[in-house]
Structures are given as structure tokens and as C-alpha cells.
Design an enzyme around this catalytic site. Structure first.
Site, PDB file in Angstrom:
ATOM      1  N   LYS A   9       0.530  -1.032   0.272  1.00 52.16           N
ATOM      2  CA  LYS A   9      -0.118  -0.065   0.252  1.00 52.16           C
ATOM      3  C   LYS A   9       0.977   1.565   0.019  1.00 52.16           C
ATOM      4  O   LYS A   9       2.008   1.290   0.489  1.00 52.16           O
ATOM      5  CB  LYS A   9      -0.699   0.220   1.384  1.00 52.16           C
ATOM      6  CG  LYS A   9      -2.447   0.786   0.900  1.00 52.16           C
ATOM      7  CD  LYS A   9      -3.289   0.257   0.710  1.00 52.16           C
ATOM      8  CE  LYS A   9      -4.200   1.125   0.425  1.00 52.16           C
ATOM      9  NZ  LYS A   9      -5.706  -0.138  -0.123  1.00 52.16           N
TER      10      LYS A   9
HETATM   11  P1  NAD Z   1     -13.138   7.670  -3.112  1.00 53.85           P
HETATM   12  O1  NAD Z   1     -12.639   9.068  -2.403  1.00 53.85           O
HETATM   13  O2  NAD Z   1     -13.071   7.389  -4.657  1.00 53.85           O
HETATM   14  O3  NAD Z   1     -14.418   7.748  -1.889  1.00 53.85           O
HETATM   15  C1  NAD Z   1     -14.405   8.408  -0.726  1.00 53.85           C
HETATM   16  C2  NAD Z   1     -16.179   8.401   0.510  1.00 53.85           C
HETATM   17  O4  NAD Z   1     -16.175   8.394   1.030  1.00 53.85           O
HETATM   18  C3  NAD Z   1     -16.159   9.721  -1.035  1.00 53.85           C
HETATM   19  O5  NAD Z   1     -18.143  10.526  -0.620  1.00 53.85           O
HETATM   20  C4  NAD Z   1     -16.002  10.638   0.760  1.00 53.85           C
HETATM   21  O6  NAD Z   1     -16.239  11.637   1.167  1.00 53.85           O
HETATM   22  C5  NAD Z   1     -16.644   9.219   1.787  1.00 53.85           C
HETATM   23  N1  NAD Z   1     -16.221   9.716   3.156  1.00 53.85           N
HETATM   24  C6  NAD Z   1     -14.736  10.666   3.238  1.00 53.85           C
HETATM   25  N2  NAD Z   1     -14.398  10.274   5.314  1.00 53.85           N
HETATM   26  C7  NAD Z   1     -15.914   9.681   5.728  1.00 53.85           C
HETATM   27  C8  NAD Z   1     -16.026   9.932   6.637  1.00 53.85           C
HETATM   28  N3  NAD Z   1     -15.563  10.227   7.717  1.00 53.85           N
HETATM   29  N4  NAD Z   1     -17.910   9.620   6.808  1.00 53.85           N
HETATM   30  C9  NAD Z   1     -18.351   9.550   5.536  1.00 53.85           C
HETATM   31  N5  NAD Z   1     -18.380   9.315   4.561  1.00 53.85           N
HETATM   32  C10 NAD Z   1     -16.368   9.791   4.464  1.00 53.85           C
HETATM   33  O7  NAD Z   1     -12.667   6.570  -1.960  1.00 53.85           O
HETATM   34  P2  NAD Z   1     -13.154   4.687  -2.728  1.00 53.85           P
HETATM   35  O8  NAD Z   1     -11.752   3.968  -3.207  1.00 53.85           O
HETATM   36  O9  NAD Z   1     -14.570   4.582  -2.750  1.00 53.85           O
HETATM   37  O10 NAD Z   1     -12.564   3.623  -1.149  1.00 53.85           O
HETATM   38  C11 NAD Z   1     -13.921   3.970  -0.129  1.00 53.85           C
HETATM   39  C12 NAD Z   1     -13.125   2.869   0.852  1.00 53.85           C
HETATM   40  O11 NAD Z   1     -13.346   1.136  -0.024  1.00 53.85           O
HETATM   41  C13 NAD Z   1     -11.538   2.510   1.236  1.00 53.85           C
HETATM   42  O12 NAD Z   1     -11.435   2.589   2.279  1.00 53.85           O
HETATM   43  C14 NAD Z   1     -10.755   2.303   0.959  1.00 53.85           C
HETATM   44  O13 NAD Z   1      -9.226   1.445   1.345  1.00 53.85           O
HETATM   45  C15 NAD Z   1     -11.745   1.003   0.091  1.00 53.85           C
HETATM   46  N6  NAD Z   1     -11.190   0.026  -0.931  1.00 53.85           N
HETATM   47  C16 NAD Z   1     -11.801   0.401  -2.543  1.00 53.85           C
HETATM   48  C17 NAD Z   1     -11.628   0.214  -3.893  1.00 53.85           C
HETATM   49  C18 NAD Z   1     -11.284   1.150  -4.750  1.00 53.85           C
HETATM   50  O14 NAD Z   1     -11.563  -0.271  -5.960  1.00 53.85           O
HETATM   51  N7  NAD Z   1     -11.222   2.171  -4.695  1.00 53.85           N
HETATM   52  C19 NAD Z   1     -10.583  -1.435  -3.241  1.00 53.85           C
HETATM   53  C20 NAD Z   1     -10.908  -1.670  -1.893  1.00 53.85           C
HETATM   54  C21 NAD Z   1     -11.231  -1.179  -1.206  1.00 53.85           C
END
Ligand code: NAD
Length: 436
Positions: free
Chosen positions: A126
Site C-alpha cells: 500500500k
Molecule cells: P473515494 O475517495 O472515491 O470515496 C470515499 C468516500 O467516502 C467519499 O464519498 C467521501 O466523501 C466519503 N468519506 C470520507 N470520509 C468520510 C467520513 N468520515 N464519513 C463518511 N463518509 C466519508 O474512495 P474509495 O475508493 O471509494 O474507497 C472507499 C473505501 O473503500 C476505502 O476504505 C478504500 O480503502 C476501500 N477500497 C477501495 C477500493 C477501490 O477499488 N477504490 C478497493 C477496495 C477497498
């Protein structure tokens, strides 16, 4: 990799006792507590525990940025390879102000288990930069990305460590990483990152793969109780890359998605939100706040809504002992990494809530990242239908094997997924043997 002076192999210097009893809160404490309980169940010795609990390599870089107004600002960045026993490191790059090395270590460890649970030939890694991307121009973010990439260059590559988007980064960020790496090597190397734009070797279906995987897990978990998406209501926390598409796919599948939120606030409508209209609204305004198709709801209230399925898809640690005590959903399917603390997990288990753990529920993204890497290595591109079918098969296979382990050993799905994956990593390590 050892030929470059700026990359250090990290000697395990953490006593197993420390691994078993982390004193701090936060994602690393959660990850270490999960590992300690799996190690105990598996009966591994302290040497194996220390190996599994310690990053294989870490790099810590300073990133000076020339801002658009001519001033200079310095950021800190990290890349951690937790384990490479099963193959090259694989894991996202996060841009968020609260990024620190312990968070990146935890996320790298979860990537190791995640890749093992869906049987990908990868280890876990990561990266992160402590920056709030909302306050910087595209040009500034491009310079930060390129400088970060060039600082960690000796550690990454299609056979070493492959990056992907995470919180605060996207397909464009991956295109900059790929270009910086390729220009320095002298030829185009698409396999150094996944989650790229299609025009530069991305894969069809990658952008929505994590969300599709989440929904495959919701469907599989409901099926065990004789239910389908038509029978349930849902709430999704986080409306970014994972949460927005997960909400849309749940609604397309027939579920009533009654609430969604982002970091600015949330929106609720009894009977279900109009997801296509909400997605258009977010596209225009950047947030779900003030959407006229529902009432406002805050993030804490969303977690305790009376819905069947709760999908935390935002950040770590939102379901702790207190918030977990208020969850009314019967199924929690973790779109985010580490949304439930160990205390929160115990509370949910005591209350009979089925938790589909992050390393299984959000593995769809890394599965299609693997497909993207395979396609890039072969320079042969699959159709969207092929990708979606293979993703569905792999998620079903993983859910089935985790479910079987949970039933046979009377474990939660999280403990079963951790047990299976940690065992696979340990077996690979033992089979390879120790050098020298
Ligand atoms: P992103 O930045 O696209 O979206 C994050 C979302 O969470 C946004 O809508 C943001 O406004 C919201 N957010 C941030 N802080 C917040 C809070 N305190 N309370 C409520 N909402 C909040 O990120 P993403 O890629 O969608 O990732 C989200 C989660 O999924 C992370 O934990 C990431 O590690 C995990 N993840 C992502 C992927 C991927 O393919 N993008 C894969 C596996 C896991």
C-alpha cells in the site's frame, strides 16, 4: 530491489508479545489484533507470527511541491510492501491528510490477506501521501504524483509492486504513475499500475469492480438466509468510487437503498432513493448533500438506520463498540477497508449481525486489477462480459470457501477469511523456505 540504497529491508524488530497486544488504537492495532487471533488459532510459533506481522519493506519519502503560485510545500509519502511470499506486492495509493505510516502498514497487511483470500498470485502493499487533494489543482496533484513515483521507483514495477487507485486517487493518478515510471525506464510499461484509463491499457469493468464484488457478497450472504435483493433495504456510507456504484448496483438489483452519505453529510428516503438521479446530482455538485429527493441524515444516524443491509464504504474505524451497538442491520458488508474495530466486531457478533469482512467483500477491485495486469502482460484485451463473468466466479468461489471454513470451524466470516488467507501466506512462506 536490494541494489538501491534508498530502499531498506525492514528487519522484524517487533516482539511477538507486542504484536499480540497492540496498545494503540487505529487500523494497525486492528490489523495486528486480527493477525494475533488467527495465529493463535493456527498454532504458529512466535517466529512465524513476527514474520506475518512485520512489513517486508518500507520506504518513507519527502515530496516537495512547487505550487501554482510559486511557493513550495513539503509532503510525506510512504510505500509499504507487507508480504511478497505469494507474488509481487499489490495495493492502492491513498491521498488523504490523515495518512501515516501505521495506516499504510495496516492497509498493506490487509492487501496480503485479501489477495490470498481470492487466490491471486500477489502479496500485499500500500502507498499513501499525507495530502488533502481537494485543496490542490490538477497540475499540483500531477507534480506530487510524479515526484512520489520517482522517489519510490526502485521499489515498484510489474514484477515487484503494482499500484492502484484508493481514497483520493483515481484512474488519472494511475496514468501519471505509469507515465513517470515508463519515461524513466525508456518504454511503456502498463503493468506497473492497475485502475488505469482504458486509453492507456486499463481494463473494462475495473472502475466498478469493487462495487460489483460488494454486491456479489451481499447477494451470496442473503442467499444463505433464503433472501434476494428484492427482499431488502440498504444504507451505504461513503459515496465515492466504491459506495456510489455499490448503491447503484444494489438498487438495480432490486434493493431499496434508503440512505447514502459522504464526508459532508447524507440523504435518506424511506422506500428507496432514486439512485440514477442522485448520481447525476453528485456528478454536478460533488456531494449528496441537499439532494432534493430525500431528507438530510448524518453519518452516525445512517449507521443505526433500520435497514437490512449496511455497507460501510468510506473510511476505517466507523463501527466501534458504541456505533456497532446501535446497528440495526442484519448484514454488514464491508466495502471500506477496516471499517469495524475489534470491539465493534465483538458487539456485532454478540448481536447476531452477519459481517462480510473487507478482505472478502471489497476484493472485487483487486480481482479485476489482476485481470488488468494479466491483459497488459499479454497485450490482449478481454470483453466486459468476460471480465464480469470471471469476477462473479472468483467472488463466488471465495465466498464459498470462506463460508465453508466458517461452518466447519464455527467461526465468523471474518475469522474464517483471516484464517484461510493467513494460512495460505504462511504455507507459501514455508514452502519457499528461508533464505539464506
Ligand atoms: P473515494 O475517495 O472515491 O470515496 C470515499 C468516500 O467516502 C467519499 O464519498 C467521501 O466523501 C466519503 N468519506 C470520507 N470520509 C468520510 C467520513 N468520515 N464519513 C463518511 N463518509 C466519508 O474512495 P474509495 O475508493 O471509494 O474507497 C472507499 C473505501 O473503500 C476505502 O476504505 C478504500 O480503502 C476501500 N477500497 C477501495 C477500493 C477501490 O477499488 N477504490 C478497493 C477496495 C477497498
Amino acid at each position: 530491489m536490494t541494489d538501491h540504497p534508498s530502499v531498506t529491508d525492514v528487519v522484524p524488530d517487533v516482539a511477538p508479545a507486542d504484536l499480540a497486544a497492540p496498545t494503540r488504537d487505529g487500523p494497525l492495532a486492528t490489523a495486528q489484533a486480527q493477525l494475533a487471533s488467527a495465529v493463535e488459532r493456527l498454532g504458529y510459533d512466535p517466529g512465524m507470527h513476527a514474520m506475518l506481522g512485520t512489513s517486508r519493506r518500507e520506504i518513507n519519502v519527502a515530496i516537495p511541491l512547487r505550487r501554482d503560485d510559486g511557493s513550495t510545500e513539503l509532503f510525506h509519502g510512504f510505500r509499504v510492501q507487507h508480504n511478497v511470499s505469494r507474488g509481487p506486492g499489490k495495493g492502492g495509493l491513498r491521498f488523504h491528510p490523515s495518512v501515516d505510516v501505521d495506516e499504510v502498514r495496516a492497509l498493506a497487511m490487509w492487501m496480503t490477506w485479501k489477495c490470498a483470500v481470492v487466490e491471486l498470485p500477489y502479496g500485499g502493499a500500500k502507498g499513501g501521501v499525507a495530502i488533502d487533494p481537494r485543496h490542490y489543482s490538477q497540475g499540483e496533484l500531477e507534480r506530487v504524483t510524479r515526484r512520489y513515483t520517482s522517489e519510490i521507483m526502485p521499489m515498484i514495477g510489474p514484477e515487484r509492486d503494482i499500484m492502484a487507485p484508493d481514497v483520493g486517487t483515481d484512474a488519472q493518478t494511475m496514468a501519471w504513475v505509469m507515465d513517470t515510471y515508463s519515461v524513466n525506464k525508456g518504454y511503456t510499461i502498463p503493468g506497473v499500475v492497475t485502475g488505469k484509463p482504458l486509453e492507456v491499457g486499463g481494463s473494462l469493468g475495473r472502475a466498478t469492480a469493487t462495487s460489483r464484488g460488494v454486491v456479489h457478497c451481499v447477494v451470496a450472504a442473503l442467499a444463505e438466509h433464503g433472501k434476494t435483493l428484492d427482499d431488502v433495504s440498504a444504507a451505504v456510507q461513503g459515496f465515492g468510487k466504491v459506495g456510489s456504484h455499490a448503491a447503484a448496483f444494489l438498487a438495480e438489483g432490486g434493493a431499496r437503498v434508503e440512505a447514502v452519505s459522504d464526508q459532508y453529510g447524507g440523504v435518506y428516503r424511506s422506500g428507496g432513493l432514486d439512485l440514477p438521479r442522485l448520481m447525476d446530482y453528485v456528478e454536478r455538485t460533488g456531494s449528496v448533500v441537499d439532494f432534493d429527493g430525500g431528507e438530510p441524515i448524518d453519518n452516525t444516524a445512517l449507521l443505526s438506520l433500520d435497514v437490512d443491509v449496511l455497507v460501510p464504504a468510506a473510511v476505517e474505524g466507523v463501527l466501534d463498540a458504541e456505533t456497532a451497538g446501535q446497528v440495526q442491520a442484519r448484514w454488514v458488508v464491508e466495502g471500506a477497508n477496516g471499517p469495524t474495530t475489534p470491539d465493534g466486531d465483538r458487539v456485532l457478533a454478540d448481536r447476531g449481525v452477519v459481517v462480510v469482512p473487507d478482505i472478502l467483500a471489497n476484493a472485487g477491485g483487486v480481482v479485476v486489477s489482476y485481470f488488468e495486469w494479466v491483459q497488459a502482460q499479454q497485450a490482449y484485451w478481454w470483453t466486459e462480459a468476460e471480465i464480469e463473468q470471471r469476477l462473479a466466479e472468483r467472488m463466488a468461489m471465495a465466498f464459498e470457501s470462506v463460508g465453508k471454513t466458517a461452518r466447519h470451524r464455527d467461526l465468523s466470516l471474518r475469522d474464517a477469511a483471516l484464517l484461510l488467507s493467513i494460512q495460505r501466506v504462511a504455507t507459501a512462506h514455508q514452502t519457499r523456505g528461508l533464505y539464506p
